[in-house]
Design a protein around this motif. Structure first.
Motif, PDB file in Angstrom:
ATOM      1  N   GLY A  92       0.884  -4.685   1.418  1.00 47.48           N
ATOM      2  CA  GLY A  92       0.173  -3.756   0.526  1.00 47.48           C
ATOM      3  C   GLY A  92      -1.209  -3.426   1.037  1.00 47.48           C
ATOM      4  O   GLY A  92      -2.200  -3.887   0.481  1.00 47.48           O
TER       5      GLY A  92
ATOM      6  N   SER B 280      -4.755  -1.382   1.973  1.00 44.76           N
ATOM      7  CA  SER B 280      -5.632  -0.680   1.026  1.00 44.76           C
ATOM      8  C   SER B 280      -5.686   0.821   1.273  1.00 44.76           C
ATOM      9  O   SER B 280      -6.094   1.574   0.409  1.00 44.76           O
ATOM     10  CB  SER B 280      -7.043  -1.266   1.109  1.00 44.76           C
ATOM     11  OG  SER B 280      -7.554  -1.043   2.403  1.00 44.76           O
TER      12      SER B 280
ATOM     13  N   GLU C 171       1.422   7.092  -0.349  1.00 45.75           N
ATOM     14  CA  GLU C 171       1.056   5.824  -0.989  1.00 45.75           C
ATOM     15  C   GLU C 171       2.108   4.759  -0.712  1.00 45.75           C
ATOM     16  O   GLU C 171       1.852   3.571  -0.876  1.00 45.75           O
ATOM     17  CB  GLU C 171       0.941   6.019  -2.509  1.00 45.75           C
ATOM     18  CG  GLU C 171      -0.186   6.947  -2.930  1.00 45.75           C
ATOM     19  CD  GLU C 171      -1.477   6.198  -3.199  1.00 45.75           C
ATOM     20  OE1 GLU C 171      -1.419   5.112  -3.801  1.00 45.75           O
ATOM     21  OE2 GLU C 171      -2.549   6.699  -2.790  1.00 45.75           O
ATOM     22  N   GLN C 172       3.286   5.231  -0.346  1.00 43.24           N
ATOM     23  CA  GLN C 172       4.378   4.308  -0.009  1.00 43.24           C
ATOM     24  C   GLN C 172       5.073   4.837   1.224  1.00 43.24           C
ATOM     25  O   GLN C 172       5.176   6.045   1.409  1.00 43.24           O
ATOM     26  CB  GLN C 172       5.398   4.246  -1.141  1.00 43.24           C
ATOM     27  CG  GLN C 172       4.882   3.561  -2.372  1.00 43.24           C
ATOM     28  CD  GLN C 172       5.998   3.276  -3.375  1.00 43.24           C
ATOM     29  OE1 GLN C 172       7.076   2.828  -2.980  1.00 43.24           O
ATOM     30  NE2 GLN C 172       5.741   3.543  -4.627  1.00 43.24           N
TER      31      GLN C 172
ATOM     32  N   ARG D  35       3.252  -0.360   0.617  1.00 47.85           N
ATOM     33  CA  ARG D  35       2.873   0.248  -0.655  1.00 47.85           C
ATOM     34  C   ARG D  35       1.368   0.054  -0.797  1.00 47.85           C
ATOM     35  O   ARG D  35       0.877  -1.074  -0.760  1.00 47.85           O
ATOM     36  CB  ARG D  35       3.605  -0.438  -1.814  1.00 47.85           C
ATOM     37  CG  ARG D  35       3.259   0.159  -3.165  1.00 47.85           C
ATOM     38  CD  ARG D  35       4.309  -0.236  -4.197  1.00 47.85           C
ATOM     39  NE  ARG D  35       4.486  -1.676  -4.317  1.00 47.85           N
ATOM     40  CZ  ARG D  35       3.709  -2.466  -5.058  1.00 47.85           C
ATOM     41  NH1 ARG D  35       2.683  -1.982  -5.725  1.00 47.85           N
ATOM     42  NH2 ARG D  35       3.949  -3.762  -5.124  1.00 47.85           N
ATOM     43  N   ARG D  36       0.649   1.169  -0.886  1.00 47.63           N
ATOM     44  CA  ARG D  36      -0.816   1.055  -0.946  1.00 47.63           C
ATOM     45  C   ARG D  36      -1.229   0.203  -2.139  1.00 47.63           C
ATOM     46  O   ARG D  36      -0.746   0.399  -3.260  1.00 47.63           O
ATOM     47  CB  ARG D  36      -1.469   2.428  -1.051  1.00 47.63           C
ATOM     48  CG  ARG D  36      -2.964   2.374  -0.800  1.00 47.63           C
ATOM     49  CD  ARG D  36      -3.539   3.762  -0.742  1.00 47.63           C
ATOM     50  NE  ARG D  36      -4.000   4.208  -2.043  1.00 47.63           N
ATOM     51  CZ  ARG D  36      -5.195   3.938  -2.543  1.00 47.63           C
ATOM     52  NH1 ARG D  36      -6.060   3.237  -1.846  1.00 47.63           N
ATOM     53  NH2 ARG D  36      -5.532   4.367  -3.734  1.00 47.63           N
ATOM     54  N   CYS D  37      -2.113  -0.724  -1.856  1.00 46.72           N
ATOM     55  CA  CYS D  37      -2.548  -1.639  -2.911  1.00 46.72           C
ATOM     56  C   CYS D  37      -4.038  -1.902  -2.692  1.00 46.72           C
ATOM     57  O   CYS D  37      -4.414  -2.744  -1.874  1.00 46.72           O
ATOM     58  CB  CYS D  37      -1.731  -2.931  -2.805  1.00 46.72           C
ATOM     59  SG  CYS D  37      -2.104  -4.088  -4.104  1.00 46.72           S
TER      60      CYS D  37
ATOM     61  N   ARG E 216      -2.486  -8.795  -3.036  1.00 41.12           N
ATOM     62  CA  ARG E 216      -1.609  -7.800  -2.433  1.00 41.12           C
ATOM     63  C   ARG E 216      -0.223  -8.400  -2.208  1.00 41.12           C
ATOM     64  O   ARG E 216      -0.101  -9.563  -1.841  1.00 41.12           O
ATOM     65  CB  ARG E 216      -2.193  -7.339  -1.104  1.00 41.12           C
ATOM     66  CG  ARG E 216      -3.553  -6.682  -1.297  1.00 41.12           C
ATOM     67  CD  ARG E 216      -3.983  -5.908  -0.077  1.00 41.12           C
ATOM     68  NE  ARG E 216      -5.063  -5.023  -0.422  1.00 41.12           N
ATOM     69  CZ  ARG E 216      -6.321  -5.156   0.003  1.00 41.12           C
ATOM     70  NH1 ARG E 216      -6.631  -6.155   0.790  1.00 41.12           N
ATOM     71  NH2 ARG E 216      -7.246  -4.303  -0.369  1.00 41.12           N
TER      72      ARG E 216
END
Ligand SMILES: NC(=O)c1ccc[n+]([C@@H]2O[C@H](COP(=O)([O-])OP(=O)(O)OC[C@H]3O[C@@H](n4cnc5c(N)ncnc54)[C@H](OP(=O)(O)O)[C@@H]3O)[C@@H](O)[C@H]2O)c1
Length: 409
Positions: free
Chosen positions: A241, A243, A286-287, A308-310, A315
């Motif tokens: 995940g 950023s 974003e994914q 998956r952006r986190c 994360r």
């Protein structure tokens, strides 16, 4: 003796500058340049006084109470004669996702001592050093460049943004000190430089390691999926995940999954990357799931990187080999464990494990600044293979984007 020539940034040796009488007595050099004056001890910026400096600083970056006074009786710390390996940290702070403070803690936990830092400029280095003094409770000197820092330590740890890694790597090479560098060794568009640097470390026999810590959790996978270790590895999948979004998300994560594959299958310099695909080539994706195959002779592994952006911790992180998966859990005090079905295995922080292994390599012989001190061709080759695969993956992704347009692949 090197001296800061300008207020912010440009540094370099100034030839022929006379030594002051007080310098001979105290070991502290005082230099005036660009409207500011600065005091240095063994090359470290100890005090900076400035009228015109864009960042006004007058700071002593040392936890003096803890250090014995030096022989001059002037209140300055003695030159540290430490048996613990002395570490210099390039990019010691955390403005975005930098791990400098964590790497510093890991170095100290491994028995080394972080004695100095450098940063994007001298003022930022002083700030980072001050923060570390608070955390580590001992003196940390701020140096005006990675090169100068390298001259005063037994090893460099590079935690700066990827675009700045080469500067730290060149400093380690020039000085002949072992180096642990954050991933990726260099950004993908500087792969050729990265390979050349890697080769230079190998030729000179200087230890070079990249901070790819995930292989350290493989024992948890074996423990949670007994019997898996005996079977040939056909697929490796990893979920992370990061950023950032889009391409940056892949750049941030690709060396991790590659390092895990390398820990499982001995891919060498002839490894080819084929069938590169992604589910979303959008700049703001974003994914994304990036898939490719690594092939060398009879070896072939299908790899999936699920992103998956986190933006915030904790994360997600998971790992699967031949479909057998483990997921990370983070507890209080960042204690980590991995789970599969209803079982859980505690894992000591993989970053700490990797740093421990690096520090363990810093034997007195390896700390000597002479050619051919450490022979670690395997480590250099691992990094070089990663660099080449990383470049091939991005080439494949770019081809896919051109052929299918954004969003396809
Ligand atoms: N292994 C992992 O799991 C993991 C996790 C996260 C990050 N990373 C890696 O850590 C590295 C740094 O992350 P980031 O980009 O997010 O860093 P960052 O937090 O923006 O910066 C880290 C430190 O580097 C300093 N710095 C910035 N530019 C510099 C330069 N030109 N020379 C020397 N120091 C400089 C920063 O100072 P300022 O405050 O002045 O900017 C800060 O102290 C990257 O390579 C990233 O991939 C690895």
């Amino acid at each position: 003796m090197p001296a800061v020539q300008e207020c912010c940034g440009a540094v370099g040796p100034r030839e022929g500058e006379p030594e002051r009488e007080s310098e001979r007595q105290t070991g502290v050099q005082v230099r005036s340049a660009g409207g500011h004056e600065e005091e240095r001890f063994e090359g470290a910026v100890l005090v900076r006084k400035s009228e015109k400096c864009c960042v006004s600083l007058c700071q002593i970056v040392a936890h003096r109470a803890e250090l014995p006074a030096n022989a001059h009786g002037n209140g300055l710390p003695a030159s540290p004669v430490l048996s613990a390996p002395r570490i210099g940290l390039v990019g010691a702070g955390r403005s975005k996702n930098g791990l400098g403070p964590f790497l510093a803690a890991a170095c100290e936990a491994a028995g080394a001592r972080v004695v100095g830092v450098s940063g994007r400029n001298p003022a930022r280095a002083v700030e980072a050093a001050e923060q570390l003094v608070g955390r580590l409770q001992h003196a940390v000197a701020a140096y005006s460049s990675a090169r100068l820092l390298a001259q005063h330590v037994d090893a460099l740890v590079i935690a700066s943004p990827a675009e700045a890694h080469a500067e730290g790597l060149v400093a380690a090479l020039a000085t002949g000190v072992p180096c642990l560098c954050e991933k990726p060794l260099v950004p993908v568009d500087r792969t050729a430089d990265g390979l050349a640097l890697c080769e230079a470390f190998r030729r000179r026999g200087i230890l070079l390691a990249e901070n790819c810590q995930w292989p350290q959790v493989l024992p948890a996978l074996w423990q949670l999926h007994p019997g898996l270790q005996e079977r040939p590895v056909q697929t490796v999948a990893m979920g992370l995940g990061p950023s950032q979004a889009g391409r940056a998300m892949i750049e941030d994560s690709i060396s991790h999954v590659l390092s895990v594959v390398q820990a499982l299958v001995p891919f060498g310099m002839d490894t080819a990357v084929a069938g590169v695909r992604q589910t979303d080539a959008g700049e703001r994706a974003e994914q994304n799931v990036v898939t490719f195959r690594m092939v060398e002779g009879a070896r072939e592994v299908a790899v999936e990187l699920h992103l998956r952006r986190c933006p915030v911790q904790p994360r997600p992180a998971w790992l699967a080999v031949n479909g057998a998966r483990i997921d990370r859990r983070i507890g209080p005090n960042y204690e980590q464990s991995f789970v599969a079905a209803n079982e859980s295995v505690p894992v000591s922080d993989p970053l700490h494990q990797l740093v421990y292994a690096f520090v363990a390599h810093l034997t007195p012989r390896n700390r000597e600044r002479s050619p051919a001190t450490v022979a670690s061709p395997a480590l250099h080759e691992l990094i070089a293979v990663r660099l080449r695969c990383q470049e091939a993956i991005f080439r494949g992704l770019e081809r896919g984007s051109r052929e299918f347009g954004a969003g396809g692949g």
